[in-house]
Scaffold this motif. Structure first.
Motif, PDB file in Angstrom:
ATOM      1  N   THR A  23       0.850  -1.196   0.000  1.00 57.61           N
ATOM      2  CA  THR A  23       0.000   0.000   0.000  1.00 57.61           C
ATOM      3  C   THR A  23       0.886   1.247   0.000  1.00 57.61           C
ATOM      4  N   GLN A  24       0.275   2.377  -0.299  1.00 58.14           N
ATOM      5  CA  GLN A  24       1.011   3.642  -0.224  1.00 58.14           C
ATOM      6  C   GLN A  24       1.477   3.895   1.204  1.00 58.14           C
ATOM      7  N   GLN A  25       0.655   3.543   2.160  1.00 56.51           N
ATOM      8  CA  GLN A  25       1.017   3.729   3.577  1.00 56.51           C
ATOM      9  C   GLN A  25       2.249   2.893   3.923  1.00 56.51           C
ATOM     10  N   GLN A  26       2.267   1.628   3.484  1.00 57.59           N
ATOM     11  CA  GLN A  26       3.404   0.760   3.785  1.00 57.59           C
ATOM     12  C   GLN A  26       4.694   1.288   3.160  1.00 57.59           C
ATOM     13  N   LEU A  27       4.611   1.728   1.914  1.00 58.20           N
ATOM     14  CA  LEU A  27       5.798   2.285   1.261  1.00 58.20           C
ATOM     15  C   LEU A  27       6.248   3.556   1.964  1.00 58.20           C
ATOM     16  N   GLY A  28       5.299   4.404   2.301  1.00 61.60           N
ATOM     17  CA  GLY A  28       5.633   5.627   3.026  1.00 61.60           C
ATOM     18  C   GLY A  28       6.334   5.332   4.338  1.00 61.60           C
ATOM     19  N   GLN A  36       0.526  10.464   1.610  1.00 64.66           N
ATOM     20  CA  GLN A  36       0.108  11.520   0.688  1.00 64.66           C
ATOM     21  C   GLN A  36       1.266  11.927  -0.242  1.00 64.66           C
ATOM     22  N   GLN A  37       2.484  11.882   0.290  1.00 66.79           N
ATOM     23  CA  GLN A  37       3.645  12.208  -0.540  1.00 66.79           C
ATOM     24  C   GLN A  37       3.855  11.119  -1.593  1.00 66.79           C
ATOM     25  N   ILE A  38       3.618   9.872  -1.225  1.00 70.67           N
ATOM     26  CA  ILE A  38       3.704   8.773  -2.206  1.00 70.67           C
ATOM     27  C   ILE A  38       2.684   9.020  -3.311  1.00 70.67           C
ATOM     28  N   GLN A  39       1.472   9.437  -2.946  1.00 73.12           N
ATOM     29  CA  GLN A  39       0.446   9.749  -3.949  1.00 73.12           C
ATOM     30  C   GLN A  39       0.942  10.822  -4.911  1.00 73.12           C
ATOM     31  N   LYS A  40       1.558  11.855  -4.386  1.00 71.35           N
ATOM     32  CA  LYS A  40       2.047  12.947  -5.230  1.00 71.35           C
ATOM     33  C   LYS A  40       3.167  12.476  -6.152  1.00 71.35           C
ATOM     34  N   TYR A  41       4.031  11.593  -5.652  1.00 76.23           N
ATOM     35  CA  TYR A  41       5.072  11.034  -6.512  1.00 76.23           C
ATOM     36  C   TYR A  41       4.446  10.207  -7.636  1.00 76.23           C
ATOM     37  N   GLU A  42       3.475   9.371  -7.277  1.00 73.21           N
ATOM     38  CA  GLU A  42       2.878   8.456  -8.252  1.00 73.21           C
ATOM     39  C   GLU A  42       2.122   9.175  -9.368  1.00 73.21           C
TER      40      GLU A  42
END
Length: 127
Positions: A23-28, A36-42
Motif C-alpha cells: 500500500t502507499q502507507q506501507q511504502l511511506g 500523501q507524498q507517495i500519492q504525489k510522486y505516483e
C-alpha cells in the motif's frame, strides 16, 4: 505542467508497488514519509529526489534504473506525446481490476502463464 519524466517515474513506482502488493502507507512507512507524498510522486505532481528514489528502490527491491525503463532520454518530444496520449486514453494500471489481473497473472507458474497468454491472444484476435 507535469514533466513527462516525473510522470513516468511515478507510474513505475505505482506499478512496482502494486506488483509487490504494497500500500502507499506501507511504502511511506518504509521510506519515512506520509502516504500523501507517495500519492504525489505516483501522479508526477511532485518530483522524486535522487535520495528518495534510492530509498524507494531499496524498499521495493529494484534498481533505480527500473523507474526509467521505457523512457528514451534522447527523445523528450516522444515522451511528452506518449504521456499526453496515455492521459487521454486513461491509464490501464489505474484500473483496480487490471492491477488485480496482472498481479494474479504473475502468481501463476510460468508454463501455465504462457498457455494463458496464448489463449488470451487467440481470444482477442477473434473479438
Amino acid at each position: 505542467m507535469k514533466h513527462p519524466v516525473d510522470v513516468h517515474v511515478g507510474k513505475r513506482i505505482r506499478h512496482r508497488r502494486w506488483m509487490v502488493g504494497m500500500t502507499q502507507q506501507q511504502l511511506g512507512d518504509l521510506v519515512g514519509i506520509k502516504f500523501q507524498q507517495i500519492q504525489k510522486y505516483e501522479t508526477g505532481m511532485n518530483r522524486v529526489s535522487a535520495s528518495r528514489l534510492w530509498d524507494i528502490a531499496h524498499a521495493m527491491d529494484v534498481t533505480i534504473a527500473f523507474f526509467f525503463e521505457g523512457l528514451d532520454s534522447e527523445d523528450r518530444e516522444a515522451a511528452m506525446a506518449e504521456m499526453s496520449s496515455m492521459s487521454e486514453q486513461g491509464d490501464l494500471m489505474v484500473d483496480r481490476e487490471a492491477q488485480e489481473l496482472v498481479r494474479s497473472y504473475y502468481s501463476i507458474p510460468e508454463e501455465q502463464r504462457r498457455r494463458l497468454f496464448d489463449l488470451a491472444r487467440v481470444l482477442s484476435d477473434v473479438a
